[in-house]
Motif scaffolding. Structure first.
Motif, PDB file in Angstrom:
ATOM      1  N   THR A  31      16.991 120.752  36.875  1.00  0.00           N
ATOM      2  CA  THR A  31      16.203 120.784  38.102  1.00  0.00           C
ATOM      3  C   THR A  31      15.799 122.218  38.424  1.00  0.00           C
ATOM      4  N   CYS A  32      14.812 122.341  39.287  1.00  0.00           N
ATOM      5  CA  CYS A  32      14.365 123.662  39.720  1.00  0.00           C
ATOM      6  C   CYS A  32      15.510 124.424  40.382  1.00  0.00           C
ATOM      7  N   LYS A  33      16.301 123.731  41.173  1.00  0.00           N
ATOM      8  CA  LYS A  33      17.427 124.369  41.854  1.00  0.00           C
ATOM      9  C   LYS A  33      18.433 124.903  40.841  1.00  0.00           C
ATOM     10  N   GLN A  34      18.760 124.110  39.831  1.00  0.00           N
ATOM     11  CA  GLN A  34      19.697 124.542  38.805  1.00  0.00           C
ATOM     12  C   GLN A  34      19.148 125.741  38.031  1.00  0.00           C
ATOM     13  N   ALA A  35      17.857 125.715  37.724  1.00  0.00           N
ATOM     14  CA  ALA A  35      17.237 126.823  36.996  1.00  0.00           C
ATOM     15  C   ALA A  35      17.305 128.108  37.821  1.00  0.00           C
ATOM     16  N   ALA A  36      17.051 128.009  39.103  1.00  0.00           N
ATOM     17  CA  ALA A  36      17.097 129.183  39.973  1.00  0.00           C
ATOM     18  C   ALA A  36      18.508 129.768  40.039  1.00  0.00           C
ATOM     19  N   CYS A  59       8.379 125.103  41.910  1.00  0.00           N
ATOM     20  CA  CYS A  59       9.798 124.799  42.097  1.00  0.00           C
ATOM     21  C   CYS A  59      10.274 125.147  43.504  1.00  0.00           C
ATOM     22  N   ALA A  60       9.703 126.175  44.081  1.00  0.00           N
ATOM     23  CA  ALA A  60      10.096 126.575  45.437  1.00  0.00           C
ATOM     24  C   ALA A  60       9.796 125.470  46.445  1.00  0.00           C
ATOM     25  N   THR A  61       8.762 124.701  46.184  1.00  0.00           N
ATOM     26  CA  THR A  61       8.406 123.614  47.103  1.00  0.00           C
ATOM     27  C   THR A  61       9.067 122.289  46.743  1.00  0.00           C
ATOM     28  N   SER A  62       9.601 122.192  45.508  1.00  0.00           N
ATOM     29  CA  SER A  62      10.236 120.952  45.053  1.00  0.00           C
ATOM     30  C   SER A  62      11.513 121.261  44.285  1.00  0.00           C
ATOM     31  N   PRO A  63      12.561 121.740  44.957  1.00  0.00           N
ATOM     32  CA  PRO A  63      13.773 122.157  44.243  1.00  0.00           C
ATOM     33  C   PRO A  63      14.493 121.034  43.494  1.00  0.00           C
ATOM     34  N   ASP A  64      14.286 119.788  43.873  1.00  0.00           N
ATOM     35  CA  ASP A  64      14.951 118.677  43.193  1.00  0.00           C
ATOM     36  C   ASP A  64      14.161 118.137  42.001  1.00  0.00           C
ATOM     37  N   ALA A  65      12.941 118.623  41.817  1.00  0.00           N
ATOM     38  CA  ALA A  65      12.129 118.202  40.666  1.00  0.00           C
ATOM     39  C   ALA A  65      12.694 118.839  39.401  1.00  0.00           C
ATOM     40  N   THR A  66      12.464 118.194  38.273  1.00  0.00           N
ATOM     41  CA  THR A  66      12.891 118.804  37.014  1.00  0.00           C
ATOM     42  C   THR A  66      11.859 119.843  36.594  1.00  0.00           C
TER      43      THR A  66
END
Length: 95
Positions: free
Chosen positions: A31-36, A79-86
């Protein structure tokens, strides 16, 4: 000469990031959150891998460093707008 520089940069990132990216990751589920949360070095490795994967799928052996950087910025913004997206869904949406 450009190809040698690109290979040197990718090799340097992989060597430096080796300890930071010790665990395997399923990039199709990242996910975007995990990547960040991975940090900038690991994120760079993921970006380089994603670029290579995308280019291989389209049978394009060329890499433009400026375009890679611009695309990474686009993915970060999405990703900043959709942190749960892959991350993979964000990249697929950019095509």
């Amino acid at each position: 000469m450009t190809r040698i520089r690109i290979l040197a940069v990718v090799a340097s990132v992989l060597i430096i990031a080796g300890p930071a990216v010790a665990a395997e990751a399923d990039l199709s589920k990242l996910t975007c959150k995990q990547a960040a949360e991975m940090g900038p070095v690991a994120t760079g490795v993921v970006a380089a891998w994603a670029s290579g994967y995308s280019h291989a799928k389209s049978n394009n052996p060329m890499v433009e460093v400026g375009t890679l950087t611009a695309n990474v910025d686009k993915v970060k913004a999405a990703c900043a707008t959709s942190p749960d997206a892959t991350v993979s869904s964000i990249i697929e949406g950019m095509k």
